[in-house]
Write a protein that holds these residues in place. Structure first.
Motif, PDB file in Angstrom:
ATOM      1  N   SER A  63      15.632 -13.942  11.798  1.00 38.00           N
ATOM      2  CA  SER A  63      16.578 -14.400  12.806  1.00 38.00           C
ATOM      3  C   SER A  63      15.894 -14.338  14.162  1.00 38.00           C
ATOM      4  CB  SER A  63      17.824 -13.506  12.803  1.00 38.00           C
ATOM      5  OG  SER A  63      18.754 -13.935  13.774  1.00 38.00           O
ATOM      6  N   GLY A  64      15.820 -15.484  14.832  1.00 39.45           N
ATOM      7  CA  GLY A  64      15.195 -15.561  16.148  1.00 39.45           C
ATOM      8  C   GLY A  64      16.053 -16.391  17.078  1.00 39.45           C
ATOM      9  N   GLY A  65      15.632 -16.512  18.300  1.00 36.91           N
ATOM     10  CA  GLY A  65      16.374 -17.293  19.283  1.00 36.91           C
ATOM     11  C   GLY A  65      15.766 -18.668  19.461  1.00 36.91           C
ATOM     12  N   HIS A  66      15.939 -19.199  20.655  1.00 38.82           N
ATOM     13  CA  HIS A  66      15.400 -20.527  20.967  1.00 38.82           C
ATOM     14  C   HIS A  66      14.021 -20.455  21.598  1.00 38.82           C
ATOM     15  CE1 HIS A  66      19.179 -22.310  19.831  1.00 38.82           C
ATOM     16  NE2 HIS A  66      19.826 -21.519  20.666  1.00 38.82           N
ATOM     17  N   THR A  67      13.633 -19.258  22.013  1.00 39.43           N
ATOM     18  CA  THR A  67      12.312 -19.061  22.601  1.00 39.43           C
ATOM     19  C   THR A  67      11.530 -18.079  21.734  1.00 39.43           C
ATOM     20  OG1 THR A  67      13.074 -17.238  23.992  1.00 39.43           O
ATOM     21  CG2 THR A  67      13.187 -19.443  24.943  1.00 39.43           C
ATOM     22  N   HIS A  68      10.252 -18.042  21.910  1.00 43.80           N
ATOM     23  CA  HIS A  68       9.405 -17.145  21.117  1.00 43.80           C
ATOM     24  C   HIS A  68       9.412 -15.738  21.709  1.00 43.80           C
ATOM     25  CE1 HIS A  68       7.756 -20.210  18.447  1.00 43.80           C
ATOM     26  NE2 HIS A  68       7.790 -21.013  19.493  1.00 43.80           N
ATOM     27  N   GLU A  69      10.601 -15.139  21.739  1.00 50.86           N
ATOM     28  CA  GLU A  69      10.782 -13.768  22.201  1.00 50.86           C
ATOM     29  C   GLU A  69      11.641 -13.043  21.174  1.00 50.86           C
ATOM     30  OE1 GLU A  69      12.559 -13.866  26.048  1.00 50.86           O
ATOM     31  OE2 GLU A  69      10.898 -14.951  26.943  1.00 50.86           O
ATOM     32  N   ARG A 100       0.809  -1.213   0.000  1.00 59.11           N
ATOM     33  CA  ARG A 100       0.000   0.000   0.000  1.00 59.11           C
ATOM     34  C   ARG A 100       0.845   1.266   0.000  1.00 59.11           C
ATOM     35  NH1 ARG A 100      -1.750   3.173   4.071  1.00 59.11           N
ATOM     36  NH2 ARG A 100      -1.153   1.682   5.659  1.00 59.11           N
ATOM     37  N   ILE A 101       1.927   1.294   0.781  1.00 62.46           N
ATOM     38  CA  ILE A 101       2.748   2.506   0.815  1.00 62.46           C
ATOM     39  C   ILE A 101       4.016   2.385  -0.045  1.00 62.46           C
ATOM     40  CG2 ILE A 101       1.844   3.320   3.010  1.00 62.46           C
ATOM     41  CD1 ILE A 101       4.267   2.231   4.396  1.00 62.46           C
ATOM     42  N   LYS A 102       4.041   1.358  -0.884  1.00 64.54           N
ATOM     43  CA  LYS A 102       5.072   1.170  -1.911  1.00 64.54           C
ATOM     44  C   LYS A 102       6.492   1.097  -1.344  1.00 64.54           C
ATOM     45  CE  LYS A 102       2.115   3.339  -5.294  1.00 64.54           C
ATOM     46  NZ  LYS A 102       1.876   4.417  -6.194  1.00 64.54           N
ATOM     47  N   LEU A 103       6.684   0.213  -0.358  1.00 64.83           N
ATOM     48  CA  LEU A 103       8.011  -0.023   0.203  1.00 64.83           C
ATOM     49  C   LEU A 103       8.689  -1.164  -0.536  1.00 64.83           C
ATOM     50  CD1 LEU A 103       7.295   0.113   4.048  1.00 64.83           C
ATOM     51  CD2 LEU A 103       8.335   1.884   2.627  1.00 64.83           C
ATOM     52  N   ASN A 104       9.988  -1.031  -0.753  1.00 66.59           N
ATOM     53  CA  ASN A 104      10.769  -2.109  -1.348  1.00 66.59           C
ATOM     54  C   ASN A 104      11.342  -3.043  -0.288  1.00 66.59           C
ATOM     55  OD1 ASN A 104      11.447   0.550  -3.143  1.00 66.59           O
ATOM     56  ND2 ASN A 104      11.010  -1.251  -4.386  1.00 66.59           N
ATOM     57  N   ILE A 105      11.644  -2.461   0.884  1.00 65.18           N
ATOM     58  CA  ILE A 105      12.235  -3.211   1.986  1.00 65.18           C
ATOM     59  C   ILE A 105      11.484  -2.835   3.260  1.00 65.18           C
ATOM     60  CG2 ILE A 105      14.334  -3.625   3.327  1.00 65.18           C
ATOM     61  CD1 ILE A 105      15.916  -2.609   0.869  1.00 65.18           C
ATOM     62  N   LEU A 106      11.155  -3.854   4.053  1.00 65.38           N
ATOM     63  CA  LEU A 106      10.455  -3.607   5.308  1.00 65.38           C
ATOM     64  C   LEU A 106      11.150  -4.384   6.418  1.00 65.38           C
ATOM     65  CD1 LEU A 106       7.990  -2.473   6.865  1.00 65.38           C
ATOM     66  CD2 LEU A 106       6.776  -4.566   6.219  1.00 65.38           C
ATOM     67  N   GLY A 107      11.590  -3.677   7.452  1.00 63.28           N
ATOM     68  CA  GLY A 107      12.196  -4.310   8.613  1.00 63.28           C
ATOM     69  C   GLY A 107      11.136  -4.534   9.674  1.00 63.28           C
ATOM     70  N   LEU A 108      11.163  -5.704  10.278  1.00 62.36           N
ATOM     71  CA  LEU A 108      10.186  -6.063  11.307  1.00 62.36           C
ATOM     72  C   LEU A 108      10.920  -6.487  12.573  1.00 62.36           C
ATOM     73  CD1 LEU A 108       8.109  -8.274   8.908  1.00 62.36           C
ATOM     74  CD2 LEU A 108       7.371  -6.074   9.798  1.00 62.36           C
ATOM     75  N   ALA A 109      10.369  -6.119  13.711  1.00 65.00           N
ATOM     76  CA  ALA A 109      10.962  -6.510  14.988  1.00 65.00           C
ATOM     77  C   ALA A 109       9.895  -7.116  15.884  1.00 65.00           C
ATOM     78  CB  ALA A 109      11.596  -5.298  15.670  1.00 65.00           C
ATOM     79  N   GLU A 110      10.349  -7.896  16.833  1.00 61.47           N
ATOM     80  CA  GLU A 110       9.482  -8.591  17.780  1.00 61.47           C
ATOM     81  C   GLU A 110       8.526  -9.548  17.075  1.00 61.47           C
ATOM     82  OE1 GLU A 110       7.062  -7.226  21.517  1.00 61.47           O
ATOM     83  OE2 GLU A 110       8.784  -5.900  21.251  1.00 61.47           O
TER      84      GLU A 110
END
Length: 105
Positions: A32-38, A3-13
């Motif tokens: 990239s994540g760890g061993h737990t769902h955090e 919708r806002i025409k992004l080529n790259i989107l970074g996501l956290a959490e």
């Protein structure tokens, strides 16, 4: 992203475990994540930008790095999960690279 025409989107959490990549509707997602769902971080690339993805490296559950092959220079993308103001002081200090100094007795 569309919708806002992004080529790259970074996501956290995102709270995924381990590290990997996948295709979603033609887009490329690296995570990239760890061993737990955090924590957990992702970078989502549109179809065109994904063609320039040279390499990527999961550093931790809070950092993922991607290299885009471009001209005249390659481009590095770093997605970071940083602690919020609600986080414990120890977690913030760890992120900032600070360690508490012990008082001499």
């Amino acid at each position: 992203m569309v919708r806002i025409k992004l080529n790259i989107l970074g996501l956290a959490e995102v709270r995924w475990t381990e590290a990997g990549s996948m295709k979603l509707d033609g887009k490329t997602l690296i995570y990239s994540g760890g061993h737990t769902h955090e924590r957990g971080v992702d970078i989502l690339f549109d179809v065109t930008t994904a063609q320039s993805l040279g390499s990527w490296c999961p550093i931790s559950d809070g950092v993922v790095v991607a290299k885009l092959v471009a001209k005249p220079l390659n481009l590095g993308i770093i997605q970071v999960y940083a602690p919020t103001s609600d986080s414990e002081d120890v977690e913030v200090e760890k992120f900032m690279g600070k360690q508490k100094k012990q008082k001499a007795i």
